[in-house]
Design a protein around this motif. Structure first.
Motif, PDB file in Angstrom:
ATOM      1  N   SER A  70       0.720  -1.027   0.090  1.00 56.55           N
ATOM      2  CA  SER A  70       0.004  -0.080  -0.077  1.00 56.55           C
ATOM      3  C   SER A  70       0.809   1.229  -0.010  1.00 56.55           C
ATOM      4  O   SER A  70       2.043   1.333   0.324  1.00 56.55           O
ATOM      5  N   ASP A  71       0.290   2.417  -0.442  1.00 61.83           N
ATOM      6  CA  ASP A  71       0.980   3.664  -0.236  1.00 61.83           C
ATOM      7  C   ASP A  71       1.442   3.999   1.078  1.00 61.83           C
ATOM      8  O   ASP A  71       2.508   4.498   1.286  1.00 61.83           O
ATOM      9  N   TRP A  72       0.459   3.486   2.037  1.00 65.32           N
ATOM     10  CA  TRP A  72       1.073   3.887   3.672  1.00 65.32           C
ATOM     11  C   TRP A  72       2.350   2.913   3.932  1.00 65.32           C
ATOM     12  O   TRP A  72       2.876   3.159   4.677  1.00 65.32           O
ATOM     13  N   ALA A  73       2.323   1.865   3.294  1.00 67.88           N
ATOM     14  CA  ALA A  73       3.584   0.963   3.761  1.00 67.88           C
ATOM     15  C   ALA A  73       4.731   1.706   3.244  1.00 67.88           C
ATOM     16  O   ALA A  73       5.941   1.450   3.703  1.00 67.88           O
ATOM     17  N   TRP A  75       5.485   5.016   2.491  1.00 70.39           N
ATOM     18  CA  TRP A  75       5.500   6.205   3.068  1.00 70.39           C
ATOM     19  C   TRP A  75       6.639   6.250   4.253  1.00 70.39           C
ATOM     20  O   TRP A  75       7.451   7.045   4.383  1.00 70.39           O
ATOM     21  N   PRO A  76       6.469   5.372   5.434  1.00 65.72           N
ATOM     22  CA  PRO A  76       7.435   5.386   6.444  1.00 65.72           C
ATOM     23  C   PRO A  76       8.915   5.236   5.833  1.00 65.72           C
ATOM     24  O   PRO A  76      10.064   5.577   6.558  1.00 65.72           O
ATOM     25  N   THR A  79      10.179   8.576   4.427  1.00 69.37           N
ATOM     26  CA  THR A  79      10.422   9.551   5.527  1.00 69.37           C
ATOM     27  C   THR A  79      11.705   9.143   6.578  1.00 69.37           C
ATOM     28  O   THR A  79      12.302   9.999   6.844  1.00 69.37           O
ATOM     29  N   SER A  91       7.776  16.326   2.054  1.00 65.13           N
ATOM     30  CA  SER A  91       6.400  15.967   1.718  1.00 65.13           C
ATOM     31  C   SER A  91       6.469  15.076   0.259  1.00 65.13           C
ATOM     32  O   SER A  91       7.784  15.254  -0.182  1.00 65.13           O
TER      33      SER A  91
END
Length: 145
Positions: A70-73, A75-76, A79, A91
């Motif tokens: 997923s996108d959320w996997a 992103w961390p 960052t 961002s």
């Protein structure tokens, strides 16, 4: 990128591209893939035994490769990488803007950077670049006069 499929990485005009990406407002564009990136993709596909479907996939604690990511996997990971090089506030658009600036600094044509980013106008690309005059290496130095 989380939903990128192996089938979307194609050869066009003798180079690898991510074909027919759908951007904002449904605009479709194609992005050239640098050789170094394609080599990394090939290495990942070989290691993960991926021949079709989602390119980016989860890997569990015992090394089993999942079906998607997923996108959320993602992103961390991005960052944390930024934090490790000293960037605290970050961002997704920073990545696009940095890519545009690096391409321009390497001599990239404004129109081609516009296509890479999927912008509808060069004015938007110019805003991304927030260009500043370079006195030390002036553009008119190369005129040969």
């Amino acid at each position: 990128m989380a939903s990128l499929a192996v089938e979307e990485i194609q050869q066009r005009e003798n180079r690898w591209v991510i074909a027919d990406l759908r951007g904002k407002s449904g605009r479709i564009h194609t992005v050239a893939v640098p050789v170094l990136v394609k080599n990394g993709i090939n290495a990942w596909q070989t290691a993960a035994k991926i021949e079709e479907g989602s390119l980016l996939r989860s890997v569990n604690k015992v090394g089993k490769v999942g079906e998607s990511l997923s996108d959320w996997a993602i992103w961390p990971v991005v960052t944390e990488s930024a934090r490790q090089i000293g960037i605290e506030r970050f961002s997704a658009h920073d990545l696009r803007q940095t890519c545009a600036k690096l391409c321009r600094k390497a001599g990239g044509d404004l129109e081609q950077i516009k296509f890479l980013l999927g912008h509808s106008s060069t004015q938007m690309t110019e805003r991304y670049l927030s260009s500043e005059q370079e006195i030390a290496v002036a553009v008119n130095d190369s005129l040969g006069l």
